[in-house]
Design a protein around this motif. Sequence first.
Motif, PDB file in Angstrom:
ATOM      1  N   SER A 142      30.530  50.908  22.703  1.00 39.68           N
ATOM      2  CA  SER A 142      29.487  49.942  23.069  1.00 39.68           C
ATOM      3  C   SER A 142      30.034  48.515  22.967  1.00 39.68           C
ATOM      4  N   ALA A 143      30.797  48.275  21.894  1.00 42.45           N
ATOM      5  CA  ALA A 143      31.401  46.949  21.702  1.00 42.45           C
ATOM      6  C   ALA A 143      32.402  46.652  22.814  1.00 42.45           C
ATOM      7  N   LEU A 144      33.187  47.680  23.199  1.00 43.13           N
ATOM      8  CA  LEU A 144      34.170  47.483  24.269  1.00 43.13           C
ATOM      9  C   LEU A 144      33.497  47.148  25.600  1.00 43.13           C
ATOM     10  N   GLN A 145      32.355  47.801  25.868  1.00 41.91           N
ATOM     11  CA  GLN A 145      31.619  47.495  27.095  1.00 41.91           C
ATOM     12  C   GLN A 145      31.173  46.034  27.091  1.00 41.91           C
ATOM     13  N   LEU A 184      31.921  52.529  31.169  1.00 40.61           N
ATOM     14  CA  LEU A 184      33.166  52.707  30.423  1.00 40.61           C
ATOM     15  C   LEU A 184      33.586  54.169  30.455  1.00 40.61           C
ATOM     16  N   ALA A 185      34.881  54.398  30.605  1.00 38.78           N
ATOM     17  CA  ALA A 185      35.404  55.764  30.568  1.00 38.78           C
ATOM     18  C   ALA A 185      36.685  55.777  29.750  1.00 38.78           C
ATOM     19  N   ILE A 186      36.865  56.842  28.983  1.00 37.03           N
ATOM     20  CA  ILE A 186      38.136  57.050  28.267  1.00 37.03           C
ATOM     21  C   ILE A 186      38.700  58.364  28.800  1.00 37.03           C
ATOM     22  N   ASP A 187      39.840  58.260  29.455  1.00 36.51           N
ATOM     23  CA  ASP A 187      40.419  59.435  30.129  1.00 36.51           C
ATOM     24  C   ASP A 187      41.887  59.131  30.420  1.00 36.51           C
ATOM     25  N   MET A 188      42.573  60.059  31.074  1.00 40.36           N
ATOM     26  CA  MET A 188      43.959  59.814  31.462  1.00 40.36           C
ATOM     27  C   MET A 188      43.989  58.727  32.535  1.00 40.36           C
ATOM     28  N   ALA A 189      45.034  57.915  32.512  1.00 40.76           N
ATOM     29  CA  ALA A 189      45.142  56.789  33.458  1.00 40.76           C
ATOM     30  C   ALA A 189      44.988  57.259  34.905  1.00 40.76           C
ATOM     31  N   GLY A 190      45.621  58.370  35.242  1.00 35.08           N
ATOM     32  CA  GLY A 190      45.557  58.885  36.611  1.00 35.08           C
ATOM     33  C   GLY A 190      44.135  59.218  37.027  1.00 35.08           C
ATOM     34  N   ALA A 191      43.360  59.801  36.095  1.00 39.22           N
ATOM     35  CA  ALA A 191      41.973  60.183  36.403  1.00 39.22           C
ATOM     36  C   ALA A 191      41.105  58.943  36.582  1.00 39.22           C
ATOM     37  N   ILE A 192      41.266  57.954  35.712  1.00 39.83           N
ATOM     38  CA  ILE A 192      40.456  56.734  35.808  1.00 39.83           C
ATOM     39  C   ILE A 192      40.787  55.977  37.091  1.00 39.83           C
ATOM     40  N   LEU A 193      42.060  55.922  37.435  1.00 42.45           N
ATOM     41  CA  LEU A 193      42.462  55.180  38.642  1.00 42.45           C
ATOM     42  C   LEU A 193      42.105  55.923  39.923  1.00 42.45           C
ATOM     43  N   GLY A 212      34.174  43.852  27.647  1.00 47.27           N
ATOM     44  CA  GLY A 212      34.521  43.920  29.069  1.00 47.27           C
ATOM     45  C   GLY A 212      33.589  43.059  29.897  1.00 47.27           C
ATOM     46  N   ASN A 213      32.305  43.095  29.546  1.00 48.37           N
ATOM     47  CA  ASN A 213      31.297  42.304  30.240  1.00 48.37           C
ATOM     48  C   ASN A 213      31.598  40.813  30.126  1.00 48.37           C
ATOM     49  N   ILE A 214      31.917  40.376  28.913  1.00 49.90           N
ATOM     50  CA  ILE A 214      32.194  38.953  28.657  1.00 49.90           C
ATOM     51  C   ILE A 214      33.479  38.515  29.366  1.00 49.90           C
ATOM     52  N   LEU A 215      34.537  39.331  29.257  1.00 55.67           N
ATOM     53  CA  LEU A 215      35.823  38.965  29.875  1.00 55.67           C
ATOM     54  C   LEU A 215      35.715  38.945  31.404  1.00 55.67           C
ATOM     55  N   SER A 216      35.096  39.996  31.966  1.00 51.89           N
ATOM     56  CA  SER A 216      34.961  40.044  33.426  1.00 51.89           C
ATOM     57  C   SER A 216      34.019  38.959  33.927  1.00 51.89           C
ATOM     58  N   GLY A 217      32.957  38.704  33.140  1.00 49.64           N
ATOM     59  CA  GLY A 217      32.020  37.633  33.504  1.00 49.64           C
ATOM     60  C   GLY A 217      32.712  36.282  33.547  1.00 49.64           C
ATOM     61  N   SER A 218      33.612  36.037  32.574  1.00 45.12           N
ATOM     62  CA  SER A 218      34.366  34.765  32.543  1.00 45.12           C
ATOM     63  C   SER A 218      35.273  34.646  33.757  1.00 45.12           C
ATOM     64  N   TYR A 219      35.909  35.754  34.094  1.00 49.40           N
ATOM     65  CA  TYR A 219      36.821  35.769  35.238  1.00 49.40           C
ATOM     66  C   TYR A 219      36.052  35.478  36.532  1.00 49.40           C
ATOM     67  N   ILE A 220      34.906  36.153  36.698  1.00 52.27           N
ATOM     68  CA  ILE A 220      34.098  35.974  37.907  1.00 52.27           C
ATOM     69  C   ILE A 220      33.508  34.563  37.965  1.00 52.27           C
ATOM     70  N   SER A 221      33.120  34.023  36.803  1.00 52.97           N
ATOM     71  CA  SER A 221      32.595  32.639  36.779  1.00 52.97           C
ATOM     72  C   SER A 221      33.657  31.661  37.276  1.00 52.97           C
ATOM     73  N   SER A 222      34.917  31.871  36.857  1.00 54.86           N
ATOM     74  CA  SER A 222      36.022  31.011  37.315  1.00 54.86           C
ATOM     75  C   SER A 222      36.176  31.124  38.828  1.00 54.86           C
ATOM     76  N   SER A 264      35.041  45.652  43.541  1.00 55.56           N
ATOM     77  CA  SER A 264      34.912  46.077  42.149  1.00 55.56           C
ATOM     78  C   SER A 264      36.020  45.464  41.303  1.00 55.56           C
ATOM     79  N   ILE A 265      35.753  45.476  40.001  1.00 60.75           N
ATOM     80  CA  ILE A 265      36.734  45.015  39.016  1.00 60.75           C
ATOM     81  C   ILE A 265      36.926  46.154  38.033  1.00 60.75           C
ATOM     82  N   MET A 266      38.147  46.388  37.642  1.00 58.61           N
ATOM     83  CA  MET A 266      38.380  47.324  36.563  1.00 58.61           C
ATOM     84  C   MET A 266      39.205  46.619  35.488  1.00 58.61           C
TER      85      MET A 266
END
Length: 205
Positions: A112-115, A144-153, A118-128, A79-81
């Motif tokens: 929605s825009a952030l998703q 996408l989730a907005i929460d405390m860092a500890g919960a997301i991780l 994220g899709n474009i940035l992660s897609g570029s990384y994976i393409s490389s 996975s990628i985060m």
Amino acid sequence: MGISIEELDSQQIDVLKEIGNIGAGNAATALAKMIDRKIDMNVPKVEILEFKEVAELLGGPEVPVCGIYFRVDGDISGSIMFLLTLKSSTTLTNMIMPTSGDMEIPDEIGQSALQEIGNILSGSYISSLSALTGLSIKISVPSLAIDMAGAILSVPIIQFGQVGDHVLLIETEFNEGNNEVKGFFFLIPDVDSFEILLKSLGVLQ
């Protein structure tokens, strides 16, 4: 059992860092095309950290952050985060939709825009990664989730605890005029995938 992040030697780490640099550069180019403006990028910092250190980097486990999560499948799996502080996520949303104002937490359209970003940035990384390794790698639709860092991780920590408690982290800083966005990508390969990845890069027999 495959090789874990903790067992990597300095040459293998250097190769992964170089991939991080190339992937982040491609991600910055993709973002510039998306907003049709020049994006400057600082040289990414690529580090191997313990999960608990990632939360500290974001300001501590209690700090609210925006996390965009993808599954990776194909010749390697994992996975990628992509993590952003709330300030950076608002700045990034404003780059794309200048009308979104100074909301502390992006609204539904902003999320929605952030998703999509994220899709474009992660897609570029994976393409490389795919181009450099010759491996076929696909990513899932982002969540996408907005929460405390500890919960997301806690999600990847639980899911990939058996692989080890370390992660390959790429800290990237994009600048557009006075707007500064700091993002953190991290790649968490499944147990056997690190070995496949390193062999394809010629740094593991």
